[in-house]
Design a protein around this motif. Structure first.
Motif, PDB file in Angstrom:
ATOM      1  N   UNK A 164      25.846  41.020  66.726  1.00  0.00           N
ATOM      2  CA  UNK A 164      25.533  39.917  65.811  1.00  0.00           C
ATOM      3  C   UNK A 164      26.495  39.789  64.629  1.00  0.00           C
ATOM      4  N   UNK A 165      26.951  40.879  63.985  1.00  0.00           N
ATOM      5  CA  UNK A 165      27.822  40.707  62.809  1.00  0.00           C
ATOM      6  C   UNK A 165      29.105  39.935  63.082  1.00  0.00           C
ATOM      7  N   UNK A 166      29.573  39.965  64.332  1.00  0.00           N
ATOM      8  CA  UNK A 166      30.856  39.337  64.653  1.00  0.00           C
ATOM      9  C   UNK A 166      30.699  37.962  65.305  1.00  0.00           C
ATOM     10  N   UNK A 167      29.479  37.468  65.378  1.00  0.00           N
ATOM     11  CA  UNK A 167      29.239  36.137  65.936  1.00  0.00           C
ATOM     12  C   UNK A 167      29.883  35.087  65.038  1.00  0.00           C
ATOM     13  N   UNK A 168      30.597  34.143  65.620  1.00  0.00           N
ATOM     14  CA  UNK A 168      31.249  33.092  64.846  1.00  0.00           C
ATOM     15  C   UNK A 168      30.283  31.973  64.470  1.00  0.00           C
ATOM     16  N   UNK A 169      30.452  31.458  63.256  1.00  0.00           N
ATOM     17  CA  UNK A 169      29.645  30.342  62.761  1.00  0.00           C
ATOM     18  C   UNK A 169      30.592  29.251  62.279  1.00  0.00           C
ATOM     19  N   UNK A 170      30.475  28.068  62.841  1.00  0.00           N
ATOM     20  CA  UNK A 170      31.328  26.941  62.461  1.00  0.00           C
ATOM     21  C   UNK A 170      30.727  26.188  61.285  1.00  0.00           C
ATOM     22  N   UNK A 171      31.603  25.850  60.334  1.00  0.00           N
ATOM     23  CA  UNK A 171      31.175  25.085  59.172  1.00  0.00           C
ATOM     24  C   UNK A 171      31.477  23.605  59.320  1.00  0.00           C
ATOM     25  N   UNK A 228      33.129  34.696  61.083  1.00  0.00           N
ATOM     26  CA  UNK A 228      32.081  35.580  61.566  1.00  0.00           C
ATOM     27  C   UNK A 228      30.899  35.625  60.599  1.00  0.00           C
ATOM     28  N   UNK A 229      29.760  36.002  61.154  1.00  0.00           N
ATOM     29  CA  UNK A 229      28.552  36.160  60.342  1.00  0.00           C
ATOM     30  C   UNK A 229      28.785  37.126  59.193  1.00  0.00           C
ATOM     31  N   UNK A 230      29.444  38.257  59.457  1.00  0.00           N
ATOM     32  CA  UNK A 230      29.660  39.246  58.401  1.00  0.00           C
ATOM     33  C   UNK A 230      30.595  38.696  57.331  1.00  0.00           C
ATOM     34  N   UNK A 231      31.592  37.896  57.702  1.00  0.00           N
ATOM     35  CA  UNK A 231      32.479  37.318  56.695  1.00  0.00           C
ATOM     36  C   UNK A 231      31.735  36.309  55.827  1.00  0.00           C
ATOM     37  N   UNK A 280      22.018  46.068  45.219  1.00  0.00           N
ATOM     38  CA  UNK A 280      21.481  44.946  45.992  1.00  0.00           C
ATOM     39  C   UNK A 280      21.817  45.148  47.466  1.00  0.00           C
ATOM     40  N   UNK A 281      20.804  45.008  48.289  1.00  0.00           N
ATOM     41  CA  UNK A 281      20.967  45.029  49.742  1.00  0.00           C
ATOM     42  C   UNK A 281      20.990  43.577  50.213  1.00  0.00           C
ATOM     43  N   UNK A 282      22.197  43.073  50.471  1.00  0.00           N
ATOM     44  CA  UNK A 282      22.356  41.727  51.025  1.00  0.00           C
ATOM     45  C   UNK A 282      22.523  41.889  52.527  1.00  0.00           C
ATOM     46  N   UNK A 283      21.472  41.660  53.267  1.00  0.00           N
ATOM     47  CA  UNK A 283      21.502  41.953  54.693  1.00  0.00           C
ATOM     48  C   UNK A 283      22.535  41.086  55.402  1.00  0.00           C
ATOM     49  N   UNK A 284      23.182  41.704  56.374  1.00  0.00           N
ATOM     50  CA  UNK A 284      24.326  41.070  57.008  1.00  0.00           C
ATOM     51  C   UNK A 284      24.026  39.848  57.834  1.00  0.00           C
ATOM     52  N   UNK A 285      22.749  39.472  57.969  1.00  0.00           N
ATOM     53  CA  UNK A 285      22.407  38.279  58.740  1.00  0.00           C
ATOM     54  C   UNK A 285      21.945  37.130  57.859  1.00  0.00           C
ATOM     55  N   UNK A 286      22.308  37.173  56.573  1.00  0.00           N
ATOM     56  CA  UNK A 286      21.829  36.155  55.633  1.00  0.00           C
ATOM     57  C   UNK A 286      22.996  35.435  54.953  1.00  0.00           C
ATOM     58  N   UNK A 332      18.051  35.409  65.910  1.00  0.00           N
ATOM     59  CA  UNK A 332      18.103  35.222  67.355  1.00  0.00           C
ATOM     60  C   UNK A 332      19.317  34.364  67.700  1.00  0.00           C
ATOM     61  N   UNK A 333      19.810  34.428  68.945  1.00  0.00           N
ATOM     62  CA  UNK A 333      20.914  33.558  69.345  1.00  0.00           C
ATOM     63  C   UNK A 333      20.647  32.074  69.080  1.00  0.00           C
TER      64      UNK A 333
END
Length: 266
Positions: free
Chosen positions: A19-26, A33-36, A100-106, A249-250
């Motif tokens: 999940x951290x490396x899943x790409x998200x288009x703006x 990536x999600x983590x970026x 602060x815990x900024x969770x990697x999926x937010x 989720x995907x």
């Protein structure tokens, strides 16, 4: 006051491996990536003195270092993000007033959520941990209920006392309401935003606390604090027209990409 933001990122995932490396288009079609995108959200917080990615995976480390993030390597023993944040703080040697815990999926977390969280925890005389909650409108509540009907966990809800002390968090939609709300109507349901602020002593003690049945059943790390009677503050935040959702989720990829485009985020 010195503030550290830690972004815990784990490559394996039961619901969404990698999940951290899943790409998200703006809005411009550019994929990051999600983590970026989550790291960029952390870097936008003015009150933060330092932002680090904490991971035990070389794939995540290489990706994070590639876009300029500072990475703290942790062990593979952490069972959740809070344990990973605690280990990261130990590796860094402490010296921070609030972590602060900024969770990697937010990746959609706006900076004012975190700034208000840090401010409220700093001022509170007894709270050891704080976390933001966002009142659901009718549209968001329908999304929650739809996800549950389809067997998906779309997010977490929270209930709390009048003075905002957390009572419970659940992947079910609580409290129950039978009313039908319009899309823009406020509801009595609060979306728990996956961010935590800890005082150092609370974060250091967390891995030493025994995991209880509620944490095991719900799969929610914050319940360990409640089961051991550590006071947790729920800080109500305002969306200010900003869209918010977490990537659980995907199927959430398309939802988050639509939100990025609607907000004009590249």
């Amino acid at each position: 006051m010195k503030v550290l933001i830690v972004i815990p990122a784990r490559y394996p995932s039961t619901r969404y491996p990698g999940k951290p490396l899943v790409g998200l288009r703006g809005a411009t079609g550019q994929s990051r990536s999600l983590i970026q995108r989550t790291w960029e959200a952390g870097m936008a917080v003015k009150s933060a003195d330092r932002v680090v990615v904490a991971t035990d995976d070389d794939r995540v480390r290489e990706a994070a270092e590639g876009f300029g993030a500072e990475v703290v390597l942790t062990s593979d023993k952490a069972r959740n993000g809070t344990e990973r944040c605690s280990e990261a703080l130990s590796v860094l040697g402490g010296g921070y007033d609030i972590i602060v815990n900024l969770q990697g999926d937010a990746p959609l977390t706006p900076p004012w959520f975190i700034e208000e969280l840090v401010s409220q925890l700093d001022k509170h005389p007894t709270a050891e941990v704080a976390t933001p909650v966002l009142r659901c409108d009718g549209r968001a509540l329908k999304d929650f209920l739809s996800d549950r009907k389809e067997g998906r966990v779309g997010g977490t809800t929270a209930v709390f006392t009048r003075d905002r002390r957390a009572l419970y968090f659940s992947k079910e939609v609580i409290p129950y309401t039978s009313e039908d709300y319009g899309d823009d109507d406020p509801t009595p349901v609060f979306h728990h935003v996956g961010v935590y602020a800890y005082k150092p002593s609370a974060l250091a003690s967390y891995p030493l606390l025994k995991m209880g049945p509620l944490e095991q059943l719900e799969g929610l790390e914050q319940l360990r604090f409640l089961e051991h009677e550590h006071p947790m503050l729920c800080v109500q935040v305002e969306a200010r027209g900003h869209k918010f959702w977490e990537l659980n989720n995907p199927s959430d990829v398309a939802r988050i990409e639509a939100m990025l485009k609607a907000m004009g985020v590249e």
